[in-house]
Every structure is written in C-alpha cells, then in structure tokens.
Design a protein around this motif. Structure first.
Motif, mmCIF file in Angstrom:
data_model
loop_
_atom_site.group_PDB
_atom_site.id
_atom_site.type_symbol
_atom_site.label_atom_id
_atom_site.label_comp_id
_atom_site.label_asym_id
_atom_site.label_seq_id
_atom_site.Cartn_x
_atom_site.Cartn_y
_atom_site.Cartn_z
ATOM 1 N N ASP A 161 -9.198 0.234 6.477
ATOM 2 C CA ASP A 161 -10.119 1.043 5.599
ATOM 3 C C ASP A 161 -11.477 0.570 6.076
ATOM 4 O OD1 ASP A 161 -8.248 2.230 4.425
ATOM 5 O OD2 ASP A 161 -9.184 2.130 2.488
ATOM 6 N N ASP B 298 -6.942 -0.988 -4.199
ATOM 7 C CA ASP B 298 -7.300 0.063 -4.228
ATOM 8 C C ASP B 298 -6.577 1.019 -5.294
ATOM 9 O OD1 ASP B 298 -8.217 2.346 -2.027
ATOM 10 O OD2 ASP B 298 -6.636 3.069 -2.832
ATOM 11 N N GLU C 295 4.491 1.249 0.322
ATOM 12 C CA GLU C 295 4.975 0.266 1.731
ATOM 13 C C GLU C 295 4.494 -1.379 1.700
ATOM 14 O OE1 GLU C 295 6.769 1.686 4.190
ATOM 15 O OE2 GLU C 295 6.745 3.741 3.767
ATOM 16 N N GLU D 37 -3.154 -1.303 -2.638
ATOM 17 C CA GLU D 37 -3.886 -2.033 -1.895
ATOM 18 C C GLU D 37 -4.247 -1.221 -0.703
ATOM 19 O OE1 GLU D 37 -2.931 -6.780 -2.673
ATOM 20 O OE2 GLU D 37 -1.703 -5.537 -1.348
ATOM 21 N N ARG D 38 -5.434 -1.569 0.179
ATOM 22 C CA ARG D 38 -5.633 -1.177 1.430
ATOM 23 C C ARG D 38 -5.892 -2.416 2.307
ATOM 24 N NH1 ARG D 38 -3.698 1.858 3.936
ATOM 25 N NH2 ARG D 38 -5.482 2.765 4.946
ATOM 26 N N THR E 129 0.782 -1.314 0.005
ATOM 27 C CA THR E 129 -0.136 -0.066 0.184
ATOM 28 C C THR E 129 0.836 1.192 -0.089
ATOM 29 O OG1 THR E 129 -1.712 1.169 1.194
ATOM 30 C CG2 THR E 129 -0.301 -0.030 2.579
ATOM 31 N N GLY E 130 0.679 2.212 -0.819
ATOM 32 C CA GLY E 130 1.390 3.239 -1.135
ATOM 33 C C GLY E 130 2.827 3.334 -1.158
ATOM 34 N N TRP F 287 -0.079 3.039 8.515
ATOM 35 C CA TRP F 287 -0.853 2.365 7.527
ATOM 36 C C TRP F 287 -1.805 1.101 8.258
ATOM 37 C CZ3 TRP F 287 -1.508 4.356 2.891
ATOM 38 C CH2 TRP F 287 -0.318 5.237 2.446
ATOM 39 N N ARG G 158 -5.985 4.113 -5.766
ATOM 40 C CA ARG G 158 -5.002 5.192 -5.356
ATOM 41 C C ARG G 158 -3.826 4.702 -4.688
ATOM 42 N NH1 ARG G 158 -5.823 10.247 -1.045
ATOM 43 N NH2 ARG G 158 -3.737 10.872 -1.365
ATOM 44 N N TRP G 159 -3.958 3.679 -3.828
ATOM 45 C CA TRP G 159 -2.843 3.249 -3.176
ATOM 46 C C TRP G 159 -2.176 1.987 -3.261
ATOM 47 C CZ3 TRP G 159 -0.900 6.946 -0.582
ATOM 48 C CH2 TRP G 159 -1.785 8.102 -0.141
#
Length: 563
Positions: free
Chosen positions: A528, A484, A457, A489-490, A454-455, A524, A486-487
């Motif tokens: 979500d 996700d 990371e 995965e979340r 995610t992001g 993180w 944007r990221w």
C-alpha cells in the motif's frame, strides 16, 4: 520411556565425558603449525594458542574463579574471545558472552542476572562500564583488554583503578601449565542473552555436551556431507558475525578442533575485513544479509572478483533474497542459507545441494540456495498446527516449526514460565511458520508475528521482500503489516535503493502489478505504501527490526492522515 538393557560397567573402565577441553586437545594433534590471526596486529600457531588458553585459566584461577562461577567477556571478535571459549569453559566455569550492542541498562541487567564474578573488557567499552559499574552487584574483579599492547606493551599507560591488570600483561607472567579436569558433560558451559519484543533479555544456556554435539553435527554436515564444503586442509575461516551471538554460530569450536587457519577481524571495519579476506586467503565465512549486501554493492567488489570467487558464505539471521543471492553468485561468491535461533545453538538446517541439484546451472540453483536449508543431521523437525497436531511434509502445508535435537537449550535461566512456553508439548517452539518438502527442504514462510493477515489471506513478508529484491535498483527492503479497517492488515515497505538509481513508489508498484497480472505474484504483493530510506533499522545482531519499523511507519502514516 521403554525398558532397555544397559551395558554392564567394569569398575575401573573410563568413559570420557563430552567436554570442550577434548575438542581443544584435537587442535594439537595434526596441524599445530597453522595460524590464528587477529587483524593486522597479532598471529600465533596452535601450540601458542594452547599455551595461552592454559595461561588464561591460571590467571582466572588467581582471580578467584572457581568451577560454576561466571566470567563475562566484553570484546570484539578476537583471538582473546576464542581463548575464553576454551579456557573458561574447560575450567568448569561459565562463559557469559555479553552482547555489546544492547543498551547500558540491558547490559547491566544481563551482568547482574548472570551473576558474573569477573569481567574481561576491551577499553572501547569502558564508557559503558563507567555508566553502570556502581549498580553491578556480583562482580569481584575486572581485567582490561587493549589492542594497544600489540604495538607497545607499555602503551596503555596506567590500568584504571579497580582493575586487576591488562589481559596480555597478566598472561605474560603466568605459567602455561594447567591440567583441565574431568567433570560431568552436562555441566553448564556458556550463557548469553536474547532480546525479545517484550520484557528483559532472556538468558539462554548450553552445556558441554550440547556444544560438543553441535560441533559434531556441524562436522557431519559441512565436512562429511559437504553441505557447505569445509576442509581444514584448504579453507581459511573468518566469522563476520559476532562471537557474542550464539558462539559465532558454533564454527569457532569446529575450526579449532580441526586446527584450521582462523582470522578474526576485531571491530568491524569494511575495508579491513576486505583486506583480511584477500591478504589471508579467507575462503569460509558466515554473516547476516546486511553485510553481504554492503560488499556485493561495493564499487570494489568487481575489482576483486577473482579472489571473491574462492569465498563461501553462509547467510543467517534474516532471509537470503534471490536478488542478493544472484548478486553474490555473479561475483563468484558461493552463498548458502542457514536456519536456527539462539535457543538452538543455532544450526538446525543448512543448504545442501544433492547430486542432481548440484549439476543445475547456477541461476537455477538460486531457488535452492535461498531456502532455509535441509534439516541438519540429528535434528528432528516437525510442523505443528494450532491444535497441537502435525502438518504433513509435502512442501505445501504450513505450520509452526517445532524441533528436538541434542543441542537445543533446555530453557531460560531463572525464567521457568517462558522456558515452559518454549518447550510446550515436549517440542521446542520456534515461532516460525514454514512448510517442509518430502526431501527435507525447509521453506520459511514468516515469523508468526510478521505474517501479514490481509483480506482473509496470510501473506509472507519474506516472500514480498524477495520479490522486491529482484527489481532493478533495489538494494534492500523490509515489509511489515499495518492495521487496516477494511482488510485487517495491509503490507507496507521500506526500500533502500542502489547508488545511481532514482526509483519511485509508483514505478515499483507498477512493476509488481505487472508481475501480478502475469500470474507471477500473489495479488496482495503490491504494498500500500513505499518509503525510501537510507538504511533499514536493525537489531543488535543485524536482523531487520520489524517491531521498530511497524512502530515508526504507523506513526508516519497516522501523522500523514491527521495532517
């Protein structure tokens, strides 16, 4: 391979092979009067056990089983299973420990793929057999197993058509004289099937030498180094993991070799397990976290706290969270963590507290007891990067755990392609991401397929579950990553709450965010989405089924968006 000088051999000198029959022989040497107990139905000493093992070998010989043939066992954890561990293998035949929790179609595949010749089956599983019997291609003979005979040998009535007889009745009329032969220690001894995320189950297999060496490794670690202290003089052993799964982690071989008192609970019944624990004085067990979690959160646990304080439990299959460890330790239960996989027989590491760590206050020990353990004797473990180089053992650098050792499977039965992937580069690849400290502690980060990316990371779902376990009112949790835009995965979480609590998703997120703001957690680590469930989906061997969770949560989230 370097050139060495081999020792000269005298023509008539005997070099005993490492065979399972030699571990069986040890059980009669020192404490043959000790007992093996099955539920509240049957008990015997090691003299009787050895007689029954030989009777079973004679029964199987009479049914046409020869060295190299495969015998399948469908049973709950029992003395009969233990007898098969020794009788089938010591004949030179192969024992197929059938995973009774697979689907009928998967069981059919494993029976045909293993080329089973004889099936021993508990009457609880006859409906499964009825559904697949017409499609079984290699089996010649069937033997019925029934607990009813311990009440009345005639209680089972007529044995079903096509069966050669009932287990106890067949043993009763058979000689207890049988001379187990010598043969090559690399002879195939056992097989069972692992369930992956794709394709058919994979057949894992082990030789006599591998199982002998695994037993010696366990003896070194738990009896010698006292990693999880085990003494046949004072401990009573009861597995609470199925014997079909990696030989109940290999401990029945060790307990039998040392003629320790053993207790087998049969079909899992929480009340009976607790009754046997107390009545038979059980002090040493192993199980998955789900089982321990049920007991720790049981209203009866506090009532029997004095007895539970004598119990040592090894946790495997899934991570032991700090919350569960604290709950168990508060009851006096000594909990430890083990690490391994089906392909490694399974033990590769186990909690070992050194002199300094052992003197720490119990709450301070939780950090160590929830690690994946220290590398076991005779196991070589490294951290491999994607490019095939090795990461340092500094407690920080991450890599995939790869291993070598004297009891690791050599491949998958009739599946050379997946076997080559398993042993790529001459190391067994576990698929687990971890770091290793300079003093040999293994710190599992996650399965490679379960790490949440995610992001930019890499976030450990195990670390997130550990953080959730320490929140008041959380009984159990599972965290997975979902796509996700944007990221990438979340994280999303499933939570089972303890009785009497009314948790909310917002309340949990607030608690976690407070820890993030204090710097106790990574930014993180706030999921979500949080869903409350009555139970966490599990695989056939009690592990959290993250593949199923990802699928079901994705459907729920997509459904909510589309609505």
């Amino acid at each position: 391979m370097i050139q060495t000088k081999l020792i000269p051999r005298t023509a008539e000198a005997h070099e005993p092979p490492m065979l399972i029959k030699n571990m069986l022989a040890q059980s009669l040497r020192y404490e043959p009067q000790r007992e093996i107990v099955y539920r509240d139905l049957f008990r015997m000493n090691y003299v009787t056990f050895n007689q029954r093992v030989r009777q079973l070998a004679n029964v199987l010989t009479g049914l046409g089983v020869q060295p190299g043939d495969t015998v399948a066992m469908f049973d709950w954890d029992s003395h009969r299973y233990l007898e098969c561990f020794f009788a089938v293998t010591s004949m030179g035949a192969v024992l197929h420990t059938v995973n009774i929790r697979l689907s009928p179609a998967q069981i059919l595949y494993t029976v045909n793929h293993a080329q089973d010749k004889v099936i021993l089956i508990h009457d609880d599983f006859l409906p499964i057999l009825t559904a697949i019997k017409d499609q079984i291609t290699t089996v010649d003979k069937y033997v019925l197993i029934s607990d009813k005979v311990y009440v009345d040998l005639n209680a089972i009535g007529e044995v079903p058509a096509g069966f050669s007889g009932e287990y106890e009745a067949l043993l009763k009329g058979t000689s207890a004289e049988y001379e187990f032969p010598d043969f090559d220690e690399n002879t195939w001894a056992t097989t069972f099937y692992t369930t992956g995320t794709t394709g058919n189950p994979k057949g894992v297999y082990f030789s006599h030498r591998q199982l002998f060496m695994h037993t010696m490794g366990l003896a070194s670690y738990v009896c010698g180094y006292q990693a999880v202290p085990f003494s046949a003089m004072t401990d009573v052993y009861m597995p609470i993991t199925p014997m079909f799964h990696v030989h109940a982690w290999g401990f029945p071989f060790l307990a039998t070799m040392l003629s320790a008192k053993q207790v087998y609970a049969g079909r899992y019944d929480p009340e009976l397990v607790l009754k046997l624990l107390l009545q038979e004085g059980v002090t040493f067990s192993h199980c998955v976290p789900t089982i321990l979690n049920m007991l720790v959160n049981s209203p009866a646990a506090q009532k029997f706290k004095a007895q539970l304080s004598k119990w040592k439990v090894i946790i495997g299959g899934s991570a032991l969270t700090k919350g569960l460890a604290k709950g168990a330790l508060d009851l006096g239960i000594q909990v430890y963590q083990g690490y391994g996989m089906s392909e490694t027989a399974p033990i590769m590491s186990l909690t070992y507290l050194n002199d300094l760590e052992r003197d720490l206050p119990i709450d301070d020990q939780i950090e160590f007891r929830t690690r994946a353990g220290r590398i076991a004797p005779f196991i070589e473990m490294r951290l491999m990067n994607d490019d095939g180089t090795f990461a340092p053992h500094d407690g920080h650098a991450l890599g995939e755990i790869v291993a070598r050792g004297p009891w690791l499977t050599q491949g998958y039965y009739e599946d050379p392609e997946r076997g080559a992937d398993l042993w790529k580069g001459g190391w067994l690849h576990t698929g687990d991401v971890a770091s290793i400290t300079p003093d040999n502690w293994v710190l599992i980060s996650d399965r490679t397929k379960d790490v949440i990316k995610t992001g930019g990371e890499w976030v450990s779902s195990l670390d997130m579950e550990d953080a959730l376990s320490q929140l008041e009112g959380v009984a159990e949790s599972a965290v997975v990553g979902l796509p996700d835009e944007r990221w990438g995965e979340r994280p999303h979480a499933l939570i089972v709450q303890k009785p009497g609590y009314e948790l909310t998703a917002d309340g949990i997120k607030t608690e976690l965010q407070t820890k993030v703001d204090r710097g106790d957690l990574h930014k993180w680590y706030v999921p979500d989405r949080i869903l409350f469930v009555s139970e966490i989906p599990k695989t056939s061997v009690g592990k959290i089924d993250k593949k199923r969770i990802r699928s079901e949560m994705k459907e729920q989230i997509l459904g909510a968006v589309n609505a």
